[in-house]
Design a protein around this motif. Structure first.
Motif, PDB file in Angstrom:
ATOM      1  N   HIS A 108      47.805  45.909  38.328  1.00  0.00           N
ATOM      2  CA  HIS A 108      47.197  47.371  38.395  1.00  0.00           C
ATOM      3  C   HIS A 108      45.834  47.398  38.748  1.00  0.00           C
ATOM      4  O   HIS A 108      45.282  48.382  39.301  1.00  0.00           O
ATOM      5  CB  HIS A 108      47.401  47.783  36.923  1.00  0.00           C
ATOM      6  N   GLN A 109      45.157  46.040  38.444  1.00  0.00           N
ATOM      7  CA  GLN A 109      43.686  46.026  38.411  1.00  0.00           C
ATOM      8  C   GLN A 109      43.157  45.087  39.674  1.00  0.00           C
ATOM      9  O   GLN A 109      41.993  45.029  39.798  1.00  0.00           O
ATOM     10  CB  GLN A 109      43.029  45.916  37.304  1.00  0.00           C
ATOM     11  N   ALA A 110      44.003  44.626  40.165  1.00  0.00           N
ATOM     12  CA  ALA A 110      43.884  43.706  41.430  1.00  0.00           C
ATOM     13  C   ALA A 110      44.664  44.097  42.642  1.00  0.00           C
ATOM     14  O   ALA A 110      45.632  44.868  42.334  1.00  0.00           O
ATOM     15  CB  ALA A 110      44.169  42.211  41.275  1.00  0.00           C
ATOM     16  N   CYS A 111      44.052  43.776  43.905  1.00  0.00           N
ATOM     17  CA  CYS A 111      45.113  44.142  44.898  1.00  0.00           C
ATOM     18  C   CYS A 111      46.002  42.653  45.277  1.00  0.00           C
ATOM     19  O   CYS A 111      45.274  41.803  46.128  1.00  0.00           O
ATOM     20  CB  CYS A 111      44.252  44.179  46.167  1.00  0.00           C
ATOM     21  N   ARG A 118      53.971  43.345  45.153  1.00  0.00           N
ATOM     22  CA  ARG A 118      53.801  43.758  43.598  1.00  0.00           C
ATOM     23  C   ARG A 118      55.408  43.815  43.235  1.00  0.00           C
ATOM     24  O   ARG A 118      55.661  43.692  41.971  1.00  0.00           O
ATOM     25  CB  ARG A 118      53.098  45.033  43.483  1.00  0.00           C
ATOM     26  N   VAL A 145      42.798  53.117  42.038  1.00  0.00           N
ATOM     27  CA  VAL A 145      43.282  52.157  42.840  1.00  0.00           C
ATOM     28  C   VAL A 145      42.260  51.216  43.145  1.00  0.00           C
ATOM     29  O   VAL A 145      41.242  51.796  43.579  1.00  0.00           O
ATOM     30  CB  VAL A 145      43.756  53.071  44.213  1.00  0.00           C
ATOM     31  N   PRO A 146      42.544  50.076  42.807  1.00  0.00           N
ATOM     32  CA  PRO A 146      41.576  49.110  42.707  1.00  0.00           C
ATOM     33  C   PRO A 146      40.975  48.886  44.233  1.00  0.00           C
ATOM     34  O   PRO A 146      41.685  48.865  45.208  1.00  0.00           O
ATOM     35  CB  PRO A 146      41.935  47.840  41.918  1.00  0.00           C
ATOM     36  N   LYS A 147      39.804  48.163  44.471  1.00  0.00           N
ATOM     37  CA  LYS A 147      39.263  47.992  45.828  1.00  0.00           C
ATOM     38  C   LYS A 147      39.434  46.526  45.811  1.00  0.00           C
ATOM     39  O   LYS A 147      39.592  45.747  44.860  1.00  0.00           O
ATOM     40  CB  LYS A 147      37.994  48.466  45.922  1.00  0.00           C
ATOM     41  N   PRO A 148      39.650  45.904  47.057  1.00  0.00           N
ATOM     42  CA  PRO A 148      39.925  44.486  47.350  1.00  0.00           C
ATOM     43  C   PRO A 148      38.591  43.628  46.841  1.00  0.00           C
ATOM     44  O   PRO A 148      37.473  44.293  47.239  1.00  0.00           O
ATOM     45  CB  PRO A 148      40.138  44.310  48.782  1.00  0.00           C
ATOM     46  N   ASN A 149      38.846  42.578  46.209  1.00  0.00           N
ATOM     47  CA  ASN A 149      38.015  41.693  45.967  1.00  0.00           C
ATOM     48  C   ASN A 149      38.401  40.123  46.059  1.00  0.00           C
ATOM     49  O   ASN A 149      39.406  39.948  45.303  1.00  0.00           O
ATOM     50  CB  ASN A 149      37.553  41.769  44.497  1.00  0.00           C
ATOM     51  N   ASP A 209      41.202  38.594  43.619  1.00  0.00           N
ATOM     52  CA  ASP A 209      42.386  38.811  44.075  1.00  0.00           C
ATOM     53  C   ASP A 209      43.293  37.599  44.109  1.00  0.00           C
ATOM     54  O   ASP A 209      44.341  37.230  43.637  1.00  0.00           O
ATOM     55  CB  ASP A 209      42.778  39.641  45.245  1.00  0.00           C
TER      56      ASP A 209
END
Length: 537
Positions: A80-83, A87, A271-275, A279
């Protein structure tokens, strides 16, 4: 009409969910001299075996709960908190233990870490996983999907507006986790902890397979009742097992409602942003947990088609056709019992949920309170209560169908609370004006139910029936006291085969159960997709 159906369904609930527990309590307080008192409790609590079993149970449940919730929370956080890619695949892997017998995890751990397991054979080590560590690993894997389902709701409640505001104020990932994510999921974490604790404290299959001499309360009940025919002491242990489960389940129900209130208050999903580094880390974390779960299940499947695990991996199907397997009789009994449980459960729970949704608020609250009581009863205690109340009664027939019918009823009420919740939630989503319009046009309550309500809720009814079929195929503890030589079930046969050292045949039967359940689930999914397409067109 609806009042009569509500009374009938409630009466059935009292007979088959509450009366068996009254029988357990009666045997616990009935002394050998025929008098009522606490003599059984005084005698058994002074017995060293009880103190050891109680200490082992609490220790296992505590450690398994902490580890399970920690792992499941990280898994949910990653989704839910990572891209992360794939999934749905990762969700499917962690839910796999739900469709296999509870003791299949112990079999897999035994095949990997046991005396003749892969690790010892490949690396020449001398690991001994039987006892605390074997039960702990098996219970953690078994409880992971249950914790995941609870925590998934908690993590999905995160508000996008709060994260956006925090980012505008310059908060980093760590600050947002401790200021937003963790506080909003606190009820979900506590709810998962209580649920997992209740599951672990009453788990029977894994300790029986891989526990060795490490006794817990669930195995001690079985030893007293089946091994020594001591029903009174078995009932005493049942009371000790029942009390903490009742408390933890009630707390879990309360906390789940509080978490649902938070989820309903936050409608915008974050909606998390890519990191890149975050990730990658969580992808590795999720993959490692998924690999452990999958390897435990896959190794059981591979051993079931290996000539002599782990020495000769030549493929063979002989373990599926050998006499020890029982000629599929046990699997056939399980399918028949599960289908009957699905049919009876679908009818009875639907009628009860409809009555609770239609009757005045006072009557509805009584029904709803009674309907969740089975959630507080460990399956083993309910099954033991059925033995005391019905199976040993001179008025209950001992025919094969009667025993299968009794086991199906036990399955229905063992999982009654979950099924009831599914249908009541669906009924609450129906627009009341549709039923009111039907009544104003002169239709009776029953006719309105058949022509208006039932067509709208039938997907939920089918879901409940599939749920009952799956649980009937994989459940063990609730039915261990009810099986007979002619009505042996597949999950119980796995335990018997393991006890007699026929591990390959046990693996074959476990795999057969899993494949049967998986097929039923795929058929159900296909039906739902067809229904959705027809609804769209």
């Amino acid at each position: 009409m609806i009042k009569s159906l509500g009374i009938a369904a409630t009466l059935m609930l009292c007979i088959f969910a509450i009366y068996p527990i009254e029988s357990v309590l009666k045997f616990a307080f009935l002394q050998d001299d025929g008098q009522w008192g606490g003599g059984n409790f005084v005698y058994y609590t002074s017995y060293p075996g009880f103190l050891d079993a109680l200490k082992h149970t609490l220790s296992l449940a505590t450690w398994a709960t902490l580890i399970t919730v920690l792992l499941a929370y990280g898994y949910c956080f990653a989704l839910h908190q990572a891209c992360l890619p794939w999934r749905n695949f990762w969700r499917g892997i962690i839910l796999l233990p739900l469709i296999v017998p509870s003791l299949m995890q112990a079999l897999g751990v035994q095949f990997i870490l046991g005396r003749n397991g892969l690790i010892n054979q490949w690396f020449g080590t001398d690991l001994d996983v039987y006892g605390f560590w074997g039960i702990l690993i098996s219970n953690v894997v078994y409880a992971l999907p249950h914790a995941f389902l609870v925590l998934q709701v908690a993590l999905a409640a995160s508000s996008a507006q709060q994260y956006e505001a925090a980012q505008l104020l310059g908060a980093n990932q760590r600050r947002m986790f401790f200021s937003i994510t963790l506080p909003q999921s606190r009820y979900g974490i506590l709810s998962a902890m209580f649920l997992v604790f209740a599951i672990n404290i009453s788990e029977f299959g894994n300790p029986m397979v891989i526990g060795g001499d490490y006794n817990v309360l669930a195995t001690e009940i079985y030893n007293q009742v089946v091994g020594q025919s001591n029903l009174n002491l078995g009932a005493v242990i049942g009371v000790f097992l029942l009390a903490p489960v009742v408390v933890t389940v009630l707390l879990e129900q309360y906390l789940a409602k509080r978490q649902a209130m938070i989820a309903n208050a936050n409608q915008v999903v974050y909606v998390p942003k890519p990191n890149l580094w975050r990730d990658r880390f969580f992808l590795l974390y999720v993959a490692m947990i998924a690999a452990v779960i999958a390897s435990i299940i896959v190794v059981v499947m591979v051993s079931s088609i290996s000539k002599l695990w782990p020495y000769d991996l030549t493929p063979t199907l002989s373990h599926y056709t050998s006499g020890a397997f029982g000629g599929f009789d046990a699997l056939k009994n399980s399918v028949e019992m599960s289908l009957l449980a699905a049919l009876l459960g679908g009818i009875m729970v639907t009628l009860l949920a409809w009555a609770a949704n239609t009757l005045p608020s006072t009557s509805a609250k009584i029904i709803q309170t009674l309907a969740i009581i089975p959630a507080t009863i460990p399956g083993m205690i309910l099954g033991f209560g059925y033995t005391l109340s019905f199976a040993s009664s001179e008025y209950f027939p001992s025919s094969m169908f009667a025993v299968i019918f009794l086991m199906s009823i036990c399955t229905v009420y063992h999982y009654h609370a979950q099924a009831f919740a599914m249908l009541t939630n669906r009924l609450k989503q129906i627009d009341k004006s549709l039923e009111q319009a039907s009544t104003m046009l002169g239709a009776s309550t029953w006719r309105t139910f058949r022509l208006v309500t039932l067509p709208l809720i039938w997907p939920a009814v089918v879901t409940v029936m599939v749920f009952y079929f799956i649980q009937g195929m994989v459940t063990l503890s609730a039915l261990i006291f009810l099986v007979t030589p002619t009505t042996l079930l597949a999950a119980v046969s796995v335990l018997t085969l393991n006890d007699t050292g026929q591990l390959a045949q046990a693996a074959a039967l476990s795999t057969s159960i899993m494949l049967m359940v998986l097929c039923s689930w795929l058929i159900y999914q296909a039906m739902m997709k067809i229904h959705q397409r027809r609804g769209i067109t």
